[in-house]
Design an enzyme around this catalytic site. Structure first.
Site, PDB file in Angstrom:
ATOM      1  N   PRO A   2     -16.061  11.023  -3.149  1.00  0.00           N
ATOM      2  CG  PRO A   2     -17.132   9.388  -4.507  1.00  0.00           C
ATOM      3  CD  PRO A   2     -16.898  10.803  -4.375  1.00  0.00           C
ATOM      4  CD  GLU A   3     -10.097  12.724  -1.524  1.00  0.00           C
ATOM      5  OE1 GLU A   3      -8.895  12.517  -1.557  1.00  0.00           O
ATOM      6  OE2 GLU A   3     -10.645  13.886  -1.553  1.00  0.00           O
ATOM      7  CE  LYS A  58      -8.896   8.316  -5.263  1.00  0.00           C
ATOM      8  NZ  LYS A  58      -8.641   9.667  -6.267  1.00  0.00           N
ATOM      9  CG  HIS A  91     -28.165  12.557  -9.846  1.00  0.00           C
ATOM     10  ND1 HIS A  91     -28.169  13.730  -9.096  1.00  0.00           N
ATOM     11  CD2 HIS A  91     -28.594  12.780 -11.191  1.00  0.00           C
ATOM     12  CE1 HIS A  91     -28.301  14.541  -9.930  1.00  0.00           C
ATOM     13  NE2 HIS A  91     -28.573  14.153 -11.251  1.00  0.00           N
ATOM     14  NE  ARG A 109     -18.825  15.849 -13.115  1.00  0.00           N
ATOM     15  CZ  ARG A 109     -17.462  16.300 -12.842  1.00  0.00           C
ATOM     16  NH1 ARG A 109     -17.184  16.830 -11.544  1.00  0.00           N
ATOM     17  NH2 ARG A 109     -16.685  16.483 -13.649  1.00  0.00           N
ATOM     18  NE  ARG A 241      -8.496  17.509 -10.059  1.00  0.00           N
ATOM     19  CZ  ARG A 241      -8.899  16.354  -9.549  1.00  0.00           C
ATOM     20  NH1 ARG A 241      -8.360  15.401  -9.689  1.00  0.00           N
ATOM     21  NH2 ARG A 241      -9.920  16.710  -8.765  1.00  0.00           N
TER      22      ARG A 241
END
Length: 251
Positions: A2-3, A58, A91, A109, A241
DNA sequence: GTGAATGTTCATTC
DNA sequence: GGAATGAACATTCA
């Protein structure tokens, strides 16, 4: 995943359920709830009608009763529509059910999650303007005023909301700007234009297309080549990153 | 077993 | 105070 473009896709999914009544709230893993418990979430959401959803960077939200249900998808979250008879995924963490379908918040996560807030402005107080809607003037002003490398600045949600690691690389590649270049040395007006084009194309698809004409489509190849000039792409770490750029196109 | 992964936040250090 | 770095969060995968 997700962006900004992905979250925009989730907004469309949620919009399909606007003005409809939430029939049930199923919290399968309370570990994704932030600042609200499963009991209060159920009490305040079940039986109420979902408002028209909005997206900022976001963040995704929708009014429910007197509060706002806010989603953040971290690195692995998604929101999808399913038939209630369809088997749930391992999930899936929270399920909102409606007459004739359900919305599932899935997140491997659990780095982020769901909130129920009364004051959205306070939640987003430190968040910059949305990358898709920011004007050229404001973009230039906000980035021009800082002494930082351009990539970390683009990804800083308090400067600009919506760009993540992959999109930042994509935008810089298209603008032919090295990710480590200081903001002060960048043609910010031109960068704004490239960012807009990239975002519009990605939003139309609902995500960053993994096509090989995009840098994003090559970044996972061990020695991928620049889609524009064929030079072997460079890999490194910028702002902590993983970063990919073309050493020839992005001086 | 180790390291890294599309994100955010907090602590630390210069 | 600004900027850069690293760890933490939880989980899976190469």
């Amino acid at each position: 995943m997700p962006e900004l473009p992905d979250v925009e896709g989730f907004r469309r999914v949620l919009a399909g359920y606007a003005r409809r009544r939430v029939r049930g709230v199923d919290v399968l893993d309370a570990g994704v709830l932030r600042g609200v418990g499963a009991d209060r979430l159920d009490r305040e959401v079940r039986g109420r009608t979902l408002g028209k959803p909005w997206r900022h960077g976001k963040w995704l939200g929708a009014r429910v009763g007197g509060a706002t249900l806010v989603f953040h998808f971290g690195m692995t979250g998604e929101l999808y529509e399913a038939d209630e008879s369809a088997e749930r995924h391992r999930h899936d963490r929270v399920v909102l059910s409606f007459a004739g379908g359900e919305l599932r918040y899935r997140d491997q996560r659990k780095l982020q999650g769901l909130r129920l807030v009364s004051d959205v402005d306070r939640l987003l107080a430190d968040t910059g303007p949305d990358a898709l809607h920011v004007s050229r003037a404001e973009f230039v002003e906000r980035l021009g005023g800082i002494r930082r490398q351009v990539k970390p600045a683009l990804m800083d949600q308090s400067v600009l909301a919506g760009l993540g690691n992959l999109l930042a690389d994509e935008v810089l590649w298209r603008a032919r700007v090295h990710p480590r270049r200081p903001c002060a040395d960048v043609d910010l007006a031109q960068l704004h234009g490239r960012m807009r084009t990239t975002l519009r194309q990605a939003v139309a698809t609902g995500r960053v297309p993994p096509r090989t004409s995009w840098l994003t489509g090559r970044r996972d190849e061990p020695s991928g080549s620049c889609p524009r000039c064929g030079t072997t792409l460079s890999h490194g770490r910028v702002g902590g990153r993983h970063t990919v750029w073309c050493p020839r196109c992005q001086p």
